[in-house]
Every structure is written in C-alpha cells, then in structure tokens.
Enzyme design. Structure first.
Site, PDB file in Angstrom:
ATOM      1  N   GLU A  27       6.074  29.267 -17.294  1.00 64.83           N
ATOM      2  CA  GLU A  27       6.184  30.181 -16.150  1.00 64.83           C
ATOM      3  C   GLU A  27       4.793  30.292 -15.538  1.00 64.83           C
ATOM      4  OE1 GLU A  27       5.771  32.807 -13.671  1.00 64.83           O
ATOM      5  OE2 GLU A  27       5.770  34.218 -15.349  1.00 64.83           O
TER       6      GLU A  27
ATOM      7  N   CYS B 298       3.164  38.249 -11.757  1.00 64.61           N
ATOM      8  CA  CYS B 298       3.577  37.014 -11.080  1.00 64.61           C
ATOM      9  C   CYS B 298       4.714  37.278 -10.104  1.00 64.61           C
ATOM     10  CB  CYS B 298       3.960  35.943 -12.094  1.00 64.61           C
ATOM     11  SG  CYS B 298       5.096  36.509 -13.362  1.00 64.61           S
TER      12      CYS B 298
END
Length: 518
Positions: free
Chosen positions: A289, A323
């Site tokens: 990720e 994020c």
C-alpha cells in the site's frame, strides 16, 4: 460456512470526564517510562546490538521517548534463521489456536488502550481522538482477522467429493517467512493488522517498523507475547531500510513482503522482490500500500456546509498524514466561492499545538524531514495558486505546520499531482461534473475519493468511473472501518490488497487441493 459475528470497537467518548481522566492517567503512565532503552526481540530473546536510534516527541524536540537498539545484517540473518525454524512448528498449529492468540491480544489491548493512545500522542504526535481511533482499529484488526481465519478453516465444505469415487479437499496453507515493513502514521493499527494477518495465517515474520515509532512497535510485540504467541513467530528487528530492509526483501528465504509506505520505497521493493535470488525456489509475493493523491469532488446544488466539513476533516485530521487524506478538492464553479469561504473559515478555526492538550485539534508533523518538505510545498503553493489559510510553520519546539489551503490551482500543477502528506489541500474549479471526474482521475494514484452530490445519476457515474479503491459518497474520504470498508487502492497506490476485508488473509496463504481415490 460458519458465521462468526463481528462488531467494531467503539470510539471513546471524550465528552465524559472519566474518559478524559483515563487518558491523562495514560499520559502519566507513559511519561513514567520515557527515555528507556529497548532491545531487539529474536526468538523471544532480548538482543542488544549497541547501535541505537533515539526516538523524540515530534511536538517537543527535547523529550526523549526511548532509545532503541538497531538490527544490522547479523541480527537480521539470525532473525531469519529463527523465523524459518519456528515456521516448521507454527504452520502446523491449529488455526483456532492461532486465532485465539489474536482474540487474547485484542483483550489486552482493550485493557491497555489509554496507554497505547498516550504513547501515540507522545511518539507519533497524535491528538487524542486520532490516537484512540488508531487503537480501536488495531483491536478491530485482531478480532476481524481471528474470525476470518476461523471461516477460512471451514472452506473445505465448499469442495465437492464424488461419492464412491474420490474424496477431495481444498485447504489453505501458509507461505513461510514474511518481511513486514510498517509505517509510522498508524503505528498501532496498521502494524497490528499487517503483522497479525501474517501470523494468524500460519506464517512467521520479521517485523521492521518505521524508524520514528519504534517504541510503539516494541510495546505491541509485548502484547503478542502476553497473549501467548510462541517465541520466534514475530521477530522484532528495527533498523535502516537501506540496510536490513533491503536485506530481508532480497533474502532468498523470504516468501512474501508486506509493506505500507511511500510510492518510491514500494516500487523499489516490488522491483527487488521480482528478482529470483540464488537458492530461491519460489516467486515472492508482494502486498503493498503506497499512498495516494486523494480528491473530494463537490457537485453543484449541494449542502456547502457538508462539503466544507468533509474537506477540512479529511485534509487536516492527524495533520493530513494519512494516505487517505484529502489532498485535492475539485469544486463545481457554481458553488466554488461559497465552499472555499467555508473551508477557509473552518481551517482558521482549527487549534494547532501539543497534542497532549485535548483542546488542540492538530499536532505536529512527524519529523524534521516532513517539516522541511512541507515548507517547500508552501513556497510552491504560493507560485502555483493562492494561499488563503495557513502557510506558516514553527520549529522552535516541535515540527508544527499550520493547516494550509491553496486555491485557484491548475489541475496539472505539481501540488495537484504529487503526494504531499501533510496539512495541505489544493483546490481547483471545474465547469461541470464530467470535468470534475476527469480531474479526479488525472493522477497516478487511486486510493480514496469522495463525491458530495445530490444528483443520483452523477453518483452512479462516479460509482463506475471514479477510479479509486475506496470511494465515498456525501462524507469525508478518510476513516475506513475494518470489515465495512476494506482498504486498498489502484494504480500507484499499491496492490489493492484490501486490508480489513475478506480476501486479505488469503494473500498470506496458498491453496492446496488433495484428492484421494476411493
């Protein structure tokens, strides 16, 4: 398939005085052990390398959180050999027993909740509400993955045997030793999820946490030990990414790498993992990720208060160091001025300061490197747009950056394209919804996105055409809940591994079919 009920962990209500007092007691507890030294943990044994990293409070440069021994190649290799040896026994432990370790760890974390909250406030600069949500998510991961493992254990019921001819089985088996490389921004939740997903699946791991939050990582390994996890299943080896990070990624005995962090590091890991090393007899699996450039699209004829609140909370929660944070707001020209005004007003009302004080909505950015990067983007923002809120920084005591709003930005501008990872949002104007979606998709990332609209056909168009892994309608673009919004993105946001979802554990295992002729 058996059904194992799952309920998410509730967030703490800080309007209640007793909960405020619990948090303050947590802070007192943590402050009582500041400055201690922490060893590596390899095979359950405490290992001292005498190479240290000092962890400081990002809100107070002078406050030492702890000194952590750092692993070198020698320690990393010892950890690998330990993990390989332990795998031969751990892989044969019943999934039910492995799940029970997670359930016990969840119970321990619930009891130590305010300690972990407070430690994140100190070491990661997390305000109370953000820290509490982090711990709650860690508890959710433990309970969700434990239940997922129990469900996967019973999957053999779906495979048909042919009566009087053959009996067929389909089972999942663990992969082997995994390199778990975790981030600092969710130092309890993401570390917990990444580590225990691998462990409950029957793997053993080399845990390399982010350099800025290593004390939190150590404390979580203590929780796993208390929960009964056998020695050698998780080996705690903090160290330099350029040294031991590369070593464990390249190692021929590493079976998979689970990584959360920057695009640059993620791409490098993906490249290195693709190379088959001498003595390596498998293809390494990568679970990655890698961040985002997330957008909130604001349509016309909407509740401008809702839109502004969604932008501000998504952009500035935990100083934008998520994020999933809103880094771009793409607003229809008909409501642009009104929404921008409300965003400015709400941003200016945010209180910035030491997160030890509950009254402060925002704390510092994580370290000096982040502080310098934000200063550079503030300078760039003044060139590529107009700074209408924030834009000031102060490093006299901690790494403080005001929540910054830049308007009238061209969609192709750098601040609309690059991941900034801080309290910073760029805003642009569009003529219609089609253009808004075009701008939203005009990025190499594809993690989260949000659409504020009352037009059903626009929402349906976004449902099909807004290319992100996590899409939200009429709400903020942060705050994915384990089991409800499995989390992971497209394109350069990573491998879309969907943490907290029903497919995540399978990434740590491989399927084996067994057929016996009768």
């Amino acid at each position: 398939m058996a059904i194992y009920p799952y309920k998410t962990e509730s967030l703490t209500d800080f309007s209640k005085k007793e909960n405020q007092e619990k948090y303050l007691k947590g802070l007192e507890l943590v402050e009582g052990y500041l400055g201690k030294t922490y060893p590596l943990i390899i095979g359950g044994k405490r290992v001292e390398s005498n190479k240290f990293v000092d962890s400081y409070n990002p809100a107070n440069h002078k406050e030492l959180i702890g000194r952590i021994h750092q692993a070198g190649i020698k320690e990393a290799e010892k950890a690998m050999q330990t993990a390989l040896e332990t795998f031969e026994t751990w892989r044969k432990v019943s999934p039910k027993v492995r799940a029970d370790v997670l359930f016990k760890a969840a119970a321990i974390l619930k009891r130590r909740r305010f300690e972990f909250n407070a430690l994140m406030t100190k070491e990661a600069g997390k305000p109370w509400i953000e820290a509490d949500a982090d711990t709650a998510e860690a508890i959710d991961f433990l309970e969700y993955y434990g239940r997922q493992m129990l469900e996967l254990e019973s999957i053999d019921n779906k495979i048909q045997s042919r009566r009087d001819i053959e009996r067929n089985e389909y089972r999942y088996i663990p992969l082997g030793v995994g390199a778990i490389i975790t981030p600092w921004n969710f130092p309890t939740a993401i570390l917990t999820g990444m580590t225990t997903a691998a462990v409950v699946s029957g793997n053993t791991v080399l845990l390399k946490p982010a350099s800025t939050t290593q004390v939190i990582a150590y404390k979580f390994v203590e929780v796993l030990e208390e929960a009964g996890l056998p020695a050698g299943v998780v080996n705690f080896i903090p160290g330099k990414g350029s040294e031991i990070g590369e070593y464990i990624v390249n190692h021929p005995k590493t079976r998979f790498i689970s990584f959360t962090g920057s695009k640059a590091v993620g791409v490098s890991i993906y490249e290195k993992a693709a190379k088959v090393q001498p003595g390596q007899i498998w293809l390494k699996r990568v679970i990655a990720e890698m961040g985002g450039k997330d957008a909130i699209v604001v349509d016309k004829e909407i509740d401008t208060e809702l839109a502004a609140s969604a932008i501000v909370s998504s952009a500035f929660g935990f100083s934008g160091q998520k994020c999933s944070a809103c880094s771009r707001a793409i607003i229809h020209q008909d409501v642009y001025d009104e929404v921008v005004k409300k965003v400015i007003d709400k941003t200016k009302a945010l209180k910035l300061g030491d997160p030890r004080d509950f009254a402060n909505y925002m704390g510092p950015v994580i370290d000096e490197a982040a502080y310098k990067r934000l200063n550079e983007y503030i300078e760039l923002g003044a060139k590529e747009g107009k700074i209408v809120a924030g834009g000031k920084t102060d490093a006299s005591k901690g790494w403080f950056v005001e929540p910054t709003v830049v308007i009238d930005v061209d969609p192709q501008a750098r601040i609309m394209q690059e991941e900034i990872f801080g309290p910073y949002v760029a805003i642009c104007k569009v003529k219609d919804f089609d253009e808004a979606l075009e701008v939203a998709n005009n990025t190499e990332y594809g993690l989260t996105g949000s659409v504020i609209s009352n037009n059903r056909m626009h929402l349906e168009k976004a449902r099909e055409d807004f290319h992100v892994g996590n899409l939200y309608f009429n709400r903020k673009c942060t705050g994915a809940i384990v089991g409800y919004q499995p989390f992971g993105g497209f394109n350069m946001s990573g491998t879309d591994s969907k943490a907290g979802g029903p497919d995540y554990l399978v990434l740590h295992m491989q399927g084996k079919t067994i057929s016996e002729q009768l």
